[in-house]
Write a protein that holds these residues in place. Structure first.
Motif, mmCIF file in Angstrom:
data_model
loop_
_atom_site.group_PDB
_atom_site.id
_atom_site.type_symbol
_atom_site.label_atom_id
_atom_site.label_comp_id
_atom_site.label_asym_id
_atom_site.label_seq_id
_atom_site.Cartn_x
_atom_site.Cartn_y
_atom_site.Cartn_z
ATOM 1 N N LEU A 20 11.417 -53.120 0.260
ATOM 2 C CA LEU A 20 10.238 -53.585 -0.449
ATOM 3 C C LEU A 20 8.857 -53.571 0.147
ATOM 4 C CD1 LEU A 20 12.068 -56.264 -2.575
ATOM 5 C CD2 LEU A 20 11.056 -54.228 -3.305
ATOM 6 N N ILE A 21 8.802 -53.845 1.690
ATOM 7 C CA ILE A 21 7.891 -53.911 2.419
ATOM 8 C C ILE A 21 7.234 -52.582 2.512
ATOM 9 C CG2 ILE A 21 7.027 -54.477 4.857
ATOM 10 C CD1 ILE A 21 8.962 -56.749 4.814
ATOM 11 N N LEU A 22 8.232 -51.548 2.640
ATOM 12 C CA LEU A 22 7.558 -50.379 2.902
ATOM 13 C C LEU A 22 6.869 -49.882 1.495
ATOM 14 C CD1 LEU A 22 10.470 -48.473 4.643
ATOM 15 C CD2 LEU A 22 8.330 -49.078 5.646
ATOM 16 N N LEU A 23 7.736 -50.111 0.410
ATOM 17 C CA LEU A 23 6.874 -49.867 -0.927
ATOM 18 C C LEU A 23 5.678 -50.433 -1.050
ATOM 19 C CD1 LEU A 23 7.331 -48.436 -3.663
ATOM 20 C CD2 LEU A 23 8.374 -50.593 -4.495
ATOM 21 N N PHE A 24 5.565 -51.679 -0.663
ATOM 22 C CA PHE A 24 4.273 -52.337 -0.846
ATOM 23 C C PHE A 24 3.331 -51.811 -0.079
ATOM 24 C CE2 PHE A 24 1.527 -55.919 1.035
ATOM 25 C CZ PHE A 24 0.691 -56.083 -0.133
#
Length: 255
Positions: A20-24
């Motif tokens: 999710l951090i990568l997506l953000f």
């Protein structure tokens, strides 16, 4: 303090959080028109989500833990203690007590009771604290379920303050001292639990349950939510093992 630090670090390193951090970051760079960076992070996050939900990948991660110890079948009736490690619950008066336990916690408890019934004059030790925003300690919920399943209250010992496996080992040491005892926890958690209890100079007999990789992964199957859970649990154990190793080395250095 160490407990809080460990929980904080693990939040960012768990597969779902990391993806999710990568997506953000990908969305953030896209909105800032940094398209190369956006493409990199969005593609990487997609690959991460694909992997963590893919059964061959999740099984590859979790099987090294689950294959280290077999189910405890040939039970020694002379053992006097069965310690069941906790694993989460909710407090909801509209549910029965067994429904308030997590599936993993219920499987551990049932296995502990199965073994307890094969022993001569043994005690069942149930562990687990209340957690944040939960009124009743996990150990007490487990106790009520055990009583409903036929275990006499006099044979149940609860340790209601232990927040993790290290604290469970420390609390157990006060009760069990040097006696052999049967340690019940999930198969994926057993290797780390055994190391922690043995490093506390205790003498556990492994009794794993809740096996998650009962069959090999299906290469043709699409990614699924339950595989994400397996990946998360496996990574939790890898991180927990690394953390325990670091803390033990620090402790030996200080002493």
């Amino acid at each position: 303090m160490l407990f809080t630090v460990k929980k904080f670090i693990s939040v960012f390193l768990m597969p779902m959080s990391f993806s999710l951090i990568l997506l953000f970051l990908g969305i953030l760079f896209f909105l800032n028109k940094s398209y190369k960076k956006a493409k990199f992070f969005l593609i990487t996050s997609f690959i991460c989500f694909l992997l963590i939900g893919y059964s061959p990948f999740s099984n590859y991660l979790i099987q090294p833990f689950e294959k280290q110890y077999k189910s405890y079948v040939d039970i020694d009736p002379r053992v006097k203690y069965v310690l069941v490690l906790g694993h989460g619950h909710v407090t909801n008066d509209e549910m029965s007590k067994n429904s308030q336990l997590s599936t993993t916690a219920l499987m551990r408890l049932v296995e502990g009771i199965r073994i307890y019934r094969e022993l001569d004059d043994a005690k069942l030790i149930l562990s687990g604290y209340a957690g944040e925003d939960i009124k009743t300690p996990h150990a007490l919920i487990s106790k009520e379920v055990a009583i409903s399943l036929g275990v006499p209250e006099v044979d149940i010992i609860t340790q209601e303050e232990a927040r993790d496996t290290v604290e469970e080992a420390n609390f157990a040491k006060r009760i069990i001292t040097t006696d052999r005892f049967i340690l019940v926890t999930s198969a994926f958690h057993m290797p780390r639990a055994m190391k922690i209890f043995e490093s506390a100079s205790l003498r556990p007999i492994a009794a794993p349950t809740d096996f998650l990789s009962k069959e090999d992964g299906d290469y043709a199957r699409e990614p699924r939510g339950k595989e994400i859970r397996k990946t998360e649990l496996a990574m939790h154990e890898y991180l927990g093992t690394i953390w325990h190793t670091i803390i033990e080395k620090i402790r030996l250095y200080v002493n």
